[in-house]
Write a protein that holds these residues in place. Structure first.
Motif, PDB file in Angstrom:
ATOM      1  N   ASP A 181     -11.067 -34.183  -7.627  1.00 21.60           N
ATOM      2  CA  ASP A 181     -10.130 -35.294  -7.472  1.00 21.60           C
ATOM      3  C   ASP A 181     -10.844 -36.598  -7.178  1.00 21.60           C
ATOM      4  O   ASP A 181     -10.284 -37.668  -7.375  1.00 21.60           O
ATOM      5  N   ASN A 232      -8.133 -41.951   0.754  1.00 24.28           N
ATOM      6  CA  ASN A 232      -7.438 -41.055  -0.162  1.00 24.28           C
ATOM      7  C   ASN A 232      -6.808 -41.871  -1.297  1.00 24.28           C
ATOM      8  O   ASN A 232      -5.590 -42.003  -1.376  1.00 24.28           O
ATOM      9  N   ILE A 287      -3.338 -37.783  -2.723  1.00 19.30           N
ATOM     10  CA  ILE A 287      -3.097 -36.381  -2.369  1.00 19.30           C
ATOM     11  C   ILE A 287      -2.118 -36.378  -1.194  1.00 19.30           C
ATOM     12  O   ILE A 287      -2.228 -37.194  -0.286  1.00 19.30           O
ATOM     13  N   GLU A 301      -2.188 -32.058   3.192  1.00 22.68           N
ATOM     14  CA  GLU A 301      -2.744 -31.100   2.244  1.00 22.68           C
ATOM     15  C   GLU A 301      -4.211 -30.829   2.571  1.00 22.68           C
ATOM     16  O   GLU A 301      -4.905 -31.671   3.135  1.00 22.68           O
ATOM     17  N   THR A 302      -4.693 -29.650   2.183  1.00 19.16           N
ATOM     18  CA  THR A 302      -6.090 -29.267   2.383  1.00 19.16           C
ATOM     19  C   THR A 302      -6.860 -29.496   1.091  1.00 19.16           C
ATOM     20  O   THR A 302      -6.355 -29.225   0.003  1.00 19.16           O
ATOM     21  N   VAL A 303      -8.062 -30.019   1.223  1.00 13.53           N
ATOM     22  CA  VAL A 303      -8.958 -30.176   0.077  1.00 13.53           C
ATOM     23  C   VAL A 303     -10.263 -29.440   0.377  1.00 13.53           C
ATOM     24  O   VAL A 303     -10.656 -29.285   1.538  1.00 13.53           O
ATOM     25  N   THR A 323      -8.567 -32.219   5.607  1.00 10.13           N
ATOM     26  CA  THR A 323      -7.122 -32.334   5.618  1.00 10.13           C
ATOM     27  C   THR A 323      -6.727 -33.797   5.450  1.00 10.13           C
ATOM     28  O   THR A 323      -7.321 -34.679   6.073  1.00 10.13           O
ATOM     29  N   ILE A 358      -8.667 -38.838   4.259  1.00  3.95           N
ATOM     30  CA  ILE A 358      -9.021 -37.424   4.216  1.00  3.95           C
ATOM     31  C   ILE A 358     -10.064 -37.208   5.303  1.00  3.95           C
ATOM     32  O   ILE A 358     -11.087 -37.893   5.325  1.00  3.95           O
ATOM     33  N   TYR A 389     -14.514 -33.854  -3.786  1.00  2.69           N
ATOM     34  CA  TYR A 389     -13.430 -33.116  -3.156  1.00  2.69           C
ATOM     35  C   TYR A 389     -12.382 -32.777  -4.214  1.00  2.69           C
ATOM     36  O   TYR A 389     -12.253 -33.457  -5.232  1.00  2.69           O
ATOM     37  N   LYS A 390     -11.670 -31.677  -3.965  1.00  4.21           N
ATOM     38  CA  LYS A 390     -10.565 -31.320  -4.839  1.00  4.21           C
ATOM     39  C   LYS A 390      -9.500 -30.594  -4.043  1.00  4.21           C
ATOM     40  O   LYS A 390      -9.808 -29.828  -3.129  1.00  4.21           O
ATOM     41  N   ARG A 391      -8.278 -30.865  -4.405  1.00  8.21           N
ATOM     42  CA  ARG A 391      -7.159 -30.219  -3.715  1.00  8.21           C
ATOM     43  C   ARG A 391      -7.118 -28.746  -4.070  1.00  8.21           C
ATOM     44  O   ARG A 391      -7.577 -28.330  -5.119  1.00  8.21           O
ATOM     45  N   ARG A 392      -6.572 -27.981  -3.183  1.00 13.43           N
ATOM     46  CA  ARG A 392      -6.458 -26.532  -3.394  1.00 13.43           C
ATOM     47  C   ARG A 392      -5.321 -26.207  -4.331  1.00 13.43           C
ATOM     48  O   ARG A 392      -4.361 -26.869  -4.444  1.00 13.43           O
TER      49      ARG A 392
END
Length: 92
Positions: free
Chosen positions: A3, A25, A29, A33-35, A65, A73, A89-92
């Motif tokens: 991301d 961020n 996102i 949310e968790t990344v 988070t 983030i 980083y990338k979101r789950r």
């Protein structure tokens, strides 16, 4: 697919457990949310002074988070940046 990415210079290893990390961020996102966090191996990069991150390889080093307001983030307490190089980083 990531991301986002950030590049830090000069490239160098960080002794010990690394350091805490927070960053904007811009991709929007969602709040809370968790990344997953990744670091790009460079000339000298290791996780906890023991696990070598090979040059040119992306290696997961922790999670973060998104803040409640969605603006930032923040790396989770056990997820410290192990070296100064590129991180993604990338979101789950």
């Amino acid at each position: 697919d990531f991301d986002g990415f950030y590049g830090l210079v000069p490239e160098t290893d960080v002794r010990g457990t690394g350091f805490p990390l927070s960053f904007p961020n811009p991709g929007g996102i969602g709040a809370n949310e968790t990344v997953d966090l990744y670091v790009l191996g460079g000339l000298s990069c290791s996780i906890n002074d023991t696990e070598k991150v090979h040059e040119g390889e992306w290696t997961a080093f922790g999670t973060a988070t998104v803040s409640a307001d969605g603006a930032t983030i923040v790396a989770d307490s056990d997820s410290h940046l192990p070296c100064l190089t590129w991180f993604g980083y990338k979101r789950r």
